[in-house]
Design a protein around this motif. Structure first.
Motif, PDB file in Angstrom:
ATOM      1  N   LYS A 252       1.224  -0.878   0.273  1.00  8.84           N
ATOM      2  CA  LYS A 252      -0.225  -0.192  -0.006  1.00  8.84           C
ATOM      3  C   LYS A 252       0.744   1.373  -0.195  1.00  8.84           C
ATOM      4  CE  LYS A 252      -4.225  -2.280   3.115  1.00  8.84           C
ATOM      5  NZ  LYS A 252      -5.269  -1.964   3.749  1.00  8.84           N
ATOM      6  N   ASP A 253       2.159   1.041   0.565  1.00 14.51           N
ATOM      7  CA  ASP A 253       2.937   2.000   0.755  1.00 14.51           C
ATOM      8  C   ASP A 253       3.792   2.661  -1.101  1.00 14.51           C
ATOM      9  OD1 ASP A 253       4.053   0.111   0.569  1.00 14.51           O
ATOM     10  OD2 ASP A 253       6.450   0.476   2.546  1.00 14.51           O
ATOM     11  N   PHE A 254       3.110   2.013  -2.006  1.00  9.51           N
ATOM     12  CA  PHE A 254       3.674   2.635  -3.088  1.00  9.51           C
ATOM     13  C   PHE A 254       2.757   3.283  -3.728  1.00  9.51           C
ATOM     14  CE2 PHE A 254       7.556   1.131  -6.416  1.00  9.51           C
ATOM     15  CZ  PHE A 254       6.551   1.770  -7.556  1.00  9.51           C
ATOM     16  N   PRO A 255       3.077   4.711  -3.886  1.00 10.68           N
ATOM     17  CA  PRO A 255       1.988   5.527  -5.116  1.00 10.68           C
ATOM     18  C   PRO A 255       2.572   5.333  -6.349  1.00 10.68           C
ATOM     19  CG  PRO A 255       4.530   6.721  -3.818  1.00 10.68           C
ATOM     20  CD  PRO A 255       4.312   5.403  -3.585  1.00 10.68           C
ATOM     21  N   THR A 256       1.543   5.344  -7.053  1.00 10.85           N
ATOM     22  CA  THR A 256       1.526   5.157  -8.102  1.00 10.85           C
ATOM     23  C   THR A 256       0.848   6.716  -9.409  1.00 10.85           C
ATOM     24  OG1 THR A 256      -0.376   4.752  -8.560  1.00 10.85           O
ATOM     25  CG2 THR A 256       0.607   2.755  -8.447  1.00 10.85           C
ATOM     26  N   ILE A 257       0.962   7.724  -8.092  1.00  4.32           N
ATOM     27  CA  ILE A 257       0.730   9.369  -8.753  1.00  4.32           C
ATOM     28  C   ILE A 257       1.188  10.310  -7.520  1.00  4.32           C
ATOM     29  CG2 ILE A 257      -1.229   8.398  -9.867  1.00  4.32           C
ATOM     30  CD1 ILE A 257      -3.191   9.397  -7.327  1.00  4.32           C
ATOM     31  N   THR A 258       1.077  10.808  -7.717  1.00  8.63           N
ATOM     32  CA  THR A 258       2.166  11.610  -7.071  1.00  8.63           C
ATOM     33  C   THR A 258       1.092  13.091  -7.121  1.00  8.63           C
ATOM     34  OG1 THR A 258       4.417  11.381  -7.166  1.00  8.63           O
ATOM     35  CG2 THR A 258       4.174  13.446  -6.602  1.00  8.63           C
ATOM     36  N   ILE A 259       0.562  13.251  -6.202  1.00  9.20           N
ATOM     37  CA  ILE A 259      -0.631  14.659  -5.859  1.00  9.20           C
ATOM     38  C   ILE A 259       0.626  16.029  -5.691  1.00  9.20           C
ATOM     39  CG2 ILE A 259      -1.847  15.495  -4.820  1.00  9.20           C
ATOM     40  CD1 ILE A 259      -2.819  12.677  -3.574  1.00  9.20           C
ATOM     41  N   VAL A 260       0.015  17.110  -6.903  1.00  9.73           N
ATOM     42  CA  VAL A 260       1.028  17.881  -7.126  1.00  9.73           C
ATOM     43  C   VAL A 260       0.178  18.898  -5.526  1.00  9.73           C
ATOM     44  CG1 VAL A 260       1.290  20.036  -8.039  1.00  9.73           C
ATOM     45  CG2 VAL A 260       1.911  17.419  -9.522  1.00  9.73           C
ATOM     46  N   ARG A 261      -1.403  19.126  -6.173  1.00  8.72           N
ATOM     47  CA  ARG A 261      -2.385  19.714  -5.148  1.00  8.72           C
ATOM     48  C   ARG A 261      -3.518  19.202  -4.916  1.00  8.72           C
ATOM     49  NH1 ARG A 261      -4.692  25.190  -7.634  1.00  8.72           N
ATOM     50  NH2 ARG A 261      -6.397  23.467  -8.997  1.00  8.72           N
ATOM     51  N   THR A 262      -4.272  19.219  -3.765  1.00  7.00           N
ATOM     52  CA  THR A 262      -4.889  18.240  -3.540  1.00  7.00           C
ATOM     53  C   THR A 262      -6.573  19.597  -3.316  1.00  7.00           C
ATOM     54  OG1 THR A 262      -4.165  19.383  -0.694  1.00  7.00           O
ATOM     55  CG2 THR A 262      -3.943  17.231  -1.492  1.00  7.00           C
ATOM     56  N   ALA A 263      -6.927  19.173  -2.851  1.00  5.76           N
ATOM     57  CA  ALA A 263      -8.486  20.403  -3.347  1.00  5.76           C
ATOM     58  C   ALA A 263      -8.679  20.536  -1.770  1.00  5.76           C
ATOM     59  CB  ALA A 263      -9.397  18.988  -4.034  1.00  5.76           C
ATOM     60  N   MET A 264      -9.166  21.719  -1.453  1.00  7.70           N
ATOM     61  CA  MET A 264      -9.854  22.335  -0.915  1.00  7.70           C
ATOM     62  C   MET A 264     -11.016  23.043  -1.151  1.00  7.70           C
ATOM     63  SD  MET A 264      -5.898  23.560   0.724  1.00  7.70           S
ATOM     64  CE  MET A 264      -5.743  25.298  -0.898  1.00  7.70           C
ATOM     65  N   PRO A 265     -11.845  23.803   0.155  1.00  7.02           N
ATOM     66  CA  PRO A 265     -12.847  24.035  -0.045  1.00  7.02           C
ATOM     67  C   PRO A 265     -12.956  25.521  -0.436  1.00  7.02           C
ATOM     68  CG  PRO A 265     -12.806  23.202   2.460  1.00  7.02           C
ATOM     69  CD  PRO A 265     -11.601  22.634   1.841  1.00  7.02           C
ATOM     70  N   ALA A 266     -13.573  26.403  -1.280  1.00  5.29           N
ATOM     71  CA  ALA A 266     -13.363  27.704  -2.053  1.00  5.29           C
ATOM     72  C   ALA A 266     -13.448  28.616  -0.964  1.00  5.29           C
ATOM     73  CB  ALA A 266     -14.885  27.835  -2.439  1.00  5.29           C
ATOM     74  N   SER A 267     -12.786  29.734  -0.967  1.00  8.11           N
ATOM     75  CA  SER A 267     -12.392  30.308  -0.394  1.00  8.11           C
ATOM     76  C   SER A 267     -13.488  31.921   0.310  1.00  8.11           C
ATOM     77  CB  SER A 267     -11.184  31.470  -0.377  1.00  8.11           C
ATOM     78  OG  SER A 267     -10.898  31.660  -1.348  1.00  8.11           O
ATOM     79  N   ARG A 268     -14.132  31.368  -0.364  1.00  8.94           N
ATOM     80  CA  ARG A 268     -15.031  32.561  -0.738  1.00  8.94           C
ATOM     81  C   ARG A 268     -16.457  31.824  -0.772  1.00  8.94           C
ATOM     82  NH1 ARG A 268     -14.625  37.800  -3.375  1.00  8.94           N
ATOM     83  NH2 ARG A 268     -16.585  38.444  -2.451  1.00  8.94           N
ATOM     84  N   SER A 269     -17.744  31.907  -0.145  1.00 10.59           N
ATOM     85  CA  SER A 269     -19.043  31.319  -0.412  1.00 10.59           C
ATOM     86  C   SER A 269     -19.491  32.015  -1.053  1.00 10.59           C
ATOM     87  CB  SER A 269     -19.959  31.804   0.719  1.00 10.59           C
ATOM     88  OG  SER A 269     -20.953  31.477   0.670  1.00 10.59           O
ATOM     89  N   ASN A 270     -20.658  31.332  -2.596  1.00  9.16           N
ATOM     90  CA  ASN A 270     -21.458  31.811  -3.744  1.00  9.16           C
ATOM     91  C   ASN A 270     -22.107  32.510  -3.007  1.00  9.16           C
ATOM     92  OD1 ASN A 270     -23.138  29.683  -2.900  1.00  9.16           O
ATOM     93  ND2 ASN A 270     -22.519  27.861  -4.186  1.00  9.16           N
ATOM     94  N   ALA A 271     -23.113  33.031  -2.107  1.00 10.79           N
ATOM     95  CA  ALA A 271     -24.027  33.619  -1.381  1.00 10.79           C
ATOM     96  C   ALA A 271     -23.325  35.077  -1.734  1.00 10.79           C
ATOM     97  CB  ALA A 271     -23.998  33.191  -0.120  1.00 10.79           C
TER      98      ALA A 271
END
Length: 325
Positions: free
Chosen positions: A263-282
């Motif tokens: 399981k510790d063998f990575p087949t992809i290297t993550i450059v940037r993880t997804a994060m919640p939007a900084s501003r609300s669409n309200a």
């Protein structure tokens, strides 16, 4: 004698700004209620029905280099080019396996308000989810996965889960690739061993025969038999070396397969993880609702002008229609 009835043009007075303001002030609470209702309804509709949050995660595919034997042509099973990797990743992200995994993990049927008692509810969920996912590639061969959703924290969760499950799917892909190489290596190794055994027997008998001939033949034919003997020994050495190389390749394949299964063998290297939007669409929903409020206010003002300017004509038209009936 009866006096003539004045026409609507004679009865109405000139409509000016003061008269329109007076008309609006008398009905201010009614109009304010209409404007506020339209603004609030628009903001809620845009917030929960139209506007989506988007979250992006980026990564690149790791190259799994496995040493191949020089005697076996395995180029067709080697690592893919960046363009082929992108095509494969695009297919994996939009595959049924990926979409079904996301639907089951996040209970998207309930999230998308899909009735699970319907016959084709899963097809509807897959179609809806696939429209929310997009895959693109940067000029630097980095793959970007973008997910949109109406909830702020749901989009990044799905995007990050796609990367996590992509790693699992790529492990399966590489393991299957290595297993194909191993099967070819085993078949080739078995064939080579059989050939070597047969050749070794033939060579042994030939060497014995040559040695016997050396003692009985003339001195002129002796160099010929000795050269043949050296040639045969060289051939045996080459066969042994090729067998040794192939066994080393098989050992490397086994080690790579063992590493891939961990399981510790990575087949992809993550450059940037997804994060919640900084501003609300309200804020965007409120902005659009304010524009709608201005439009509704303009319509109400125009309605007040029409009513003041042409109310007599409207009454006369209504009365004439009622008399004709």
């Amino acid at each position: 004698m009866a006096e003539p009835i004045p026409s609507p043009a004679e009865k109405r007075t000139n409509t000016n700004t003061h008269s329109i303001l007076t008309y609006l002030i008398k009905r201010k609470w009614k109009y304010l209620f209409v404007v506020a209702l339209c603004g609030i309804s628009c903001a809620l509709f845009l917030k929960f029905r139209v506007l989506d949050y988007s979250a992006s995660s980026s990564f690149f595919v790791n190259d799994i280099q496995v040493l191949s034997s020089a005697q076996v042509d395995l180029k067709s099973l080697d690592n893919l080019s960046p363009a082929d990797n992108f095509a494969r990743i695009y297919q994996q992200v939009n595959s049924t396996e990926m979409l079904v995994h996301l639907i089951e993990k996040f209970d998207l049927c309930r999230h998308y308000h899909i009735d699970t008692t319907e016959e084709f509810y899963r097809q509807k969920a897959i179609s809806h989810l696939s429209n929310k996912i997009s895959v693109s590639k940067t000029p630097f061969n980095t793959i970007v996965v973008t997910v949109s959703d109406k909830y702020r924290y749901f989009a990044p969760d799905i995007a990050n889960e796609i990367l996590s499950y992509l790693n699992i799917m790529n492990k399966k892909f590489y393991i299957e690739n290595l297993e194909k190489k191993l099967s070819i290596s085993h078949a080739f190794l078995k064939q080579m061993k059989d050939d070597n055994d047969q050749k070794s027997k033939s060579l042994d008998s030939l060497i014995i025969e040559i040695r016997g001939l050396v003692g009985t033949s003339s001195e002129k034919s002796l160099p010929f038999w000795l050269s043949q003997q050296d040639r045969l020994r060289t051939l045996v050495s080459n066969i042994e070396n090729s067998t040794h190389d192939l066994m080393n390749s098989e050992r490397l394949y086994n080690l790579a397969l063992q590493a891939m299964s961990q399981k510790d063998f990575p087949t992809i290297t993550i450059v940037r993880t997804a994060m919640p939007a900084s501003r609300s669409n309200a804020f965007m929903a409120i902005g659009y609702s304010l524009l709608l409020c201005l439009a509704v206010s303009a319509v109400l003002i125009f309605q007040a002008y029409i009513r003041l300017e042409y109310s007599d004509y409207i009454r006369l038209f209504i009365k004439s229609n009622s008399v004709n009936r």
